[in-house]
Design a protein around this motif. Structure first.
Motif, PDB file in Angstrom:
ATOM      1  N   THR A   1       0.817  -1.216   0.000  1.00  0.00           N
ATOM      2  CA  THR A   1       0.000   0.000   0.000  1.00  0.00           C
ATOM      3  C   THR A   1       0.847   1.261   0.000  1.00  0.00           C
ATOM      4  N   GLY A   2       2.134   1.136   0.399  1.00  0.00           N
ATOM      5  CA  GLY A   2       2.999   2.298   0.482  1.00  0.00           C
ATOM      6  C   GLY A   2       3.631   2.650  -0.841  1.00  0.00           C
ATOM      7  N   TYR A   3       4.761   1.998  -1.161  1.00  0.00           N
ATOM      8  CA  TYR A   3       5.495   2.330  -2.389  1.00  0.00           C
ATOM      9  C   TYR A   3       4.613   2.199  -3.623  1.00  0.00           C
ATOM     10  N   PHE A   4       3.955   1.060  -3.766  1.00  0.00           N
ATOM     11  CA  PHE A   4       3.134   0.814  -4.951  1.00  0.00           C
ATOM     12  C   PHE A   4       1.817   1.582  -4.863  1.00  0.00           C
ATOM     13  N   GLY A   5       1.160   1.479  -3.712  1.00  0.00           N
ATOM     14  CA  GLY A   5      -0.166   2.072  -3.568  1.00  0.00           C
ATOM     15  C   GLY A   5      -0.180   3.584  -3.719  1.00  0.00           C
ATOM     16  N   ILE A   6       0.798   4.268  -3.116  1.00  0.00           N
ATOM     17  CA  ILE A   6       0.836   5.723  -3.233  1.00  0.00           C
ATOM     18  C   ILE A   6       1.087   6.132  -4.678  1.00  0.00           C
ATOM     19  N   ALA A   7       1.994   5.415  -5.354  1.00  0.00           N
ATOM     20  CA  ALA A   7       2.233   5.705  -6.777  1.00  0.00           C
ATOM     21  C   ALA A   7       0.953   5.515  -7.583  1.00  0.00           C
ATOM     22  N   LEU A   8       0.219   4.447  -7.299  1.00  0.00           N
ATOM     23  CA  LEU A   8      -1.036   4.191  -8.005  1.00  0.00           C
ATOM     24  C   LEU A   8      -2.075   5.264  -7.685  1.00  0.00           C
TER      25      LEU A   8
ATOM     26  N   ARG B   1     -18.469   8.138  -1.556  1.00  0.00           N
ATOM     27  CA  ARG B   1     -17.856   7.600  -2.779  1.00  0.00           C
ATOM     28  C   ARG B   1     -16.336   7.678  -2.757  1.00  0.00           C
ATOM     29  N   ASP B   2     -15.769   8.786  -2.335  1.00  0.00           N
ATOM     30  CA  ASP B   2     -14.313   8.917  -2.324  1.00  0.00           C
ATOM     31  C   ASP B   2     -13.666   7.876  -1.428  1.00  0.00           C
ATOM     32  N   LEU B   3     -14.279   7.614  -0.280  1.00  0.00           N
ATOM     33  CA  LEU B   3     -13.708   6.622   0.640  1.00  0.00           C
ATOM     34  C   LEU B   3     -13.864   5.212   0.092  1.00  0.00           C
ATOM     35  N   TYR B   4     -14.939   4.973  -0.632  1.00  0.00           N
ATOM     36  CA  TYR B   4     -15.082   3.668  -1.287  1.00  0.00           C
ATOM     37  C   TYR B   4     -13.948   3.449  -2.287  1.00  0.00           C
ATOM     38  N   ARG B   5     -13.647   4.475  -3.056  1.00  0.00           N
ATOM     39  CA  ARG B   5     -12.567   4.368  -4.053  1.00  0.00           C
ATOM     40  C   ARG B   5     -11.222   4.123  -3.379  1.00  0.00           C
ATOM     41  N   VAL B   6     -10.975   4.832  -2.290  1.00  0.00           N
ATOM     42  CA  VAL B   6      -9.725   4.651  -1.539  1.00  0.00           C
ATOM     43  C   VAL B   6      -9.624   3.225  -1.019  1.00  0.00           C
ATOM     44  N   MET B   7     -10.695   2.716  -0.446  1.00  0.00           N
ATOM     45  CA  MET B   7     -10.699   1.357   0.089  1.00  0.00           C
ATOM     46  C   MET B   7     -10.406   0.336  -1.005  1.00  0.00           C
ATOM     47  N   PHE B   8     -10.995   0.548  -2.174  1.00  0.00           N
ATOM     48  CA  PHE B   8     -10.819  -0.434  -3.238  1.00  0.00           C
ATOM     49  C   PHE B   8      -9.384  -0.451  -3.744  1.00  0.00           C
ATOM     50  N   VAL B   9      -8.784   0.730  -3.936  1.00  0.00           N
ATOM     51  CA  VAL B   9      -7.382   0.771  -4.354  1.00  0.00           C
ATOM     52  C   VAL B   9      -6.490   0.148  -3.278  1.00  0.00           C
ATOM     53  N   PHE B  10      -6.808   0.398  -2.018  1.00  0.00           N
ATOM     54  CA  PHE B  10      -6.071  -0.199  -0.903  1.00  0.00           C
ATOM     55  C   PHE B  10      -6.087  -1.721  -0.996  1.00  0.00           C
ATOM     56  N   ALA B  11      -7.183  -2.269  -1.523  1.00  0.00           N
ATOM     57  CA  ALA B  11      -7.367  -3.722  -1.544  1.00  0.00           C
ATOM     58  C   ALA B  11      -6.694  -4.415  -2.714  1.00  0.00           C
ATOM     59  N   ILE B  12      -6.361  -3.692  -3.798  1.00  0.00           N
ATOM     60  CA  ILE B  12      -5.942  -4.383  -5.020  1.00  0.00           C
ATOM     61  C   ILE B  12      -4.445  -4.305  -5.302  1.00  0.00           C
ATOM     62  N   VAL B  13      -3.674  -3.693  -4.402  1.00  0.00           N
ATOM     63  CA  VAL B  13      -2.222  -3.636  -4.616  1.00  0.00           C
ATOM     64  C   VAL B  13      -1.610  -5.025  -4.408  1.00  0.00           C
ATOM     65  N   PRO B  14      -0.400  -5.273  -4.946  1.00  0.00           N
ATOM     66  CA  PRO B  14       0.225  -6.595  -4.802  1.00  0.00           C
ATOM     67  C   PRO B  14       0.749  -6.850  -3.394  1.00  0.00           C
ATOM     68  N   LEU B  15       1.367  -7.997  -3.207  1.00  0.00           N
ATOM     69  CA  LEU B  15       1.913  -8.375  -1.901  1.00  0.00           C
ATOM     70  C   LEU B  15       2.953  -7.365  -1.423  1.00  0.00           C
ATOM     71  N   ALA B  16       3.040  -7.229  -0.119  1.00  0.00           N
ATOM     72  CA  ALA B  16       3.979  -6.286   0.487  1.00  0.00           C
ATOM     73  C   ALA B  16       5.417  -6.768   0.348  1.00  0.00           C
ATOM     74  N   GLY B  17       6.315  -5.852  -0.001  1.00  0.00           N
ATOM     75  CA  GLY B  17       7.731  -6.193  -0.091  1.00  0.00           C
ATOM     76  C   GLY B  17       8.326  -6.598   1.240  1.00  0.00           C
ATOM     77  N   ASN B  18       7.736  -6.099   2.355  1.00  0.00           N
ATOM     78  CA  ASN B  18       8.252  -6.455   3.676  1.00  0.00           C
ATOM     79  C   ASN B  18       8.078  -7.932   3.997  1.00  0.00           C
ATOM     80  N   THR B  19       7.294  -8.622   3.187  1.00  0.00           N
ATOM     81  CA  THR B  19       7.147 -10.068   3.379  1.00  0.00           C
ATOM     82  C   THR B  19       8.501 -10.762   3.324  1.00  0.00           C
ATOM     83  N   VAL B  20       9.349 -10.345   2.398  1.00  0.00           N
ATOM     84  CA  VAL B  20      10.670 -10.958   2.248  1.00  0.00           C
ATOM     85  C   VAL B  20      11.539 -10.662   3.465  1.00  0.00           C
TER      86      VAL B  20
END
Length: 308
Positions: free
Chosen positions: A104-111, A251-270
């Motif tokens: 949600t950070g590096y990728f999500g903010i860019a998106l 509506r704006d918060l719905y859009r934010v929630m949806f983008v929050f949900a569709i980003v890829p796996l977190a890099g911190n997993t590694v």
């Protein structure tokens, strides 16, 4: 799905930054540890401070990070309870961590900077605090598997620079303090730089990647299904339920929630897989495949949701 190709065209440049990051470390020997420190300790606090100052706070906006933090924690705990026994090592803990968060950070903010107008992008950045707190509290406990004490975990949280940037900006925002226009414009440049360097950091992390002792199909299937199918489906269901019956959000918060949900796996997993010595190559492969898969899934999901 007429929006798919235009959205794909908007998102593809993000992956160019990943390639540039890979080449910068592979060919120019750019220090990825230094880049990560720059992002974490300097740029992230400025970005969060600027976004929190720019958000028009109301009850719904203020509660959104709390809701997503609780949702993330519930997803992680449920995944740990369901899948922990499938592996003899800490792989189940890593799976549980991935179930509760994403990039949600590096990728999500860019998106967010691509698909949202600045006002809504600020709300998204404000909401990313949910991931910061999840990864440093619930996610940390789950992956640590009792290795770290409550005191050590608390110290980790208290050392987060973004925490203090957020608290300061929140106090100033509630007090009605406004940033001067010149300073707001200056801070706005950090959002763009943060998104670019953050995406490059993903590519930097791929240098030296090795699959190692073979892929774990079960681990890959579960992590990718939870992140790319279950997360969007559950968030879409929550949005539909609220819009149909409760009307707590807009509506704006719905859009934010949806983008929050569709980003890829977190890099911190590694990083956490390395910490637990849980065959980090499995986590690295999952993050890589998730990031590549999102080239298709993100514009598809955005087009399905009707987001231009």
């Amino acid at each position: 799905m007429s929006l798919f190709l235009p959205l794909l065209g908007k998102i593809l440049p993000l992956y160019t930054n990943i390639v540039l990051g890979y080449l910068a470390t592979r060919l120019l020997k750019v220090d990825r540890a230094g880049a990560a420190a720059l992002l974490f300790y300097l740029m992230a606090p400025i970005v969060v401070f600027s976004a929190t100052m720019g958000v028009r706070l109301d009850a719904a906006v203020a509660l959104l990070p709390l809701f997503l933090f609780l949702f993330s924690s519930l997803m992680a705990v449920a995944a740990l309870w369901l899948f922990k026994r499938l592996w003899p090592d800490a792989t189940g803990n890593i799976l549980a961590f991935t179930a509760g968060t994403g990039n949600t950070g590096y990728f999500g903010i860019a998106l967010a900077l691509i698909v949202f107008e600045p006002r809504v992008a600020d709300i998204y950045i404000f909401t990313v605090l949910a991931s910061f707190f999840y990864e440093s509290t619930t996610g940390f406990y789950i992956t640590a598997k009792g290795t770290f004490t409550a005191r050590e975990s608390l110290i980790k949280v208290l050392r987060l620079p973004v925490l203090y940037a957020f608290l300061l900006a929140l106090i100033l925002n509630l007090a009605g303090v406004m940033l001067p226009e010149s300073l707001a414009a200056y801070f706005g440049q950090f959002r763009i730089a943060y998104s670019i360097i953050g995406m490059m950091l993903i590519g930097m992390g791929l240098v030296g990647f090795r699959q190692g002792g073979g892929a774990d199909p079960r681990f890959l299937a579960l992590t990718l299904a939870i992140k790319h199918l279950l997360w969007p489906a559950l968030i879409a269901l929550i949005i539909w339920t609220d819009s149909r019956f409760f009307g707590l959000l807009h509506r704006d918060l719905y859009r934010v929630m949806f983008v929050f949900a569709i980003v890829p796996l977190a890099g911190n997993t590694v990083t956490l897989a390395v910490l637990l010595k849980a065959r980090p190559e499995k986590a690295a492969l999952a993050v890589l495949l998730s990031t590549l898969l999102s080239i298709v899934t993100i514009p598809f999901m955005l087009a399905w949701y009707g987001m231009e």
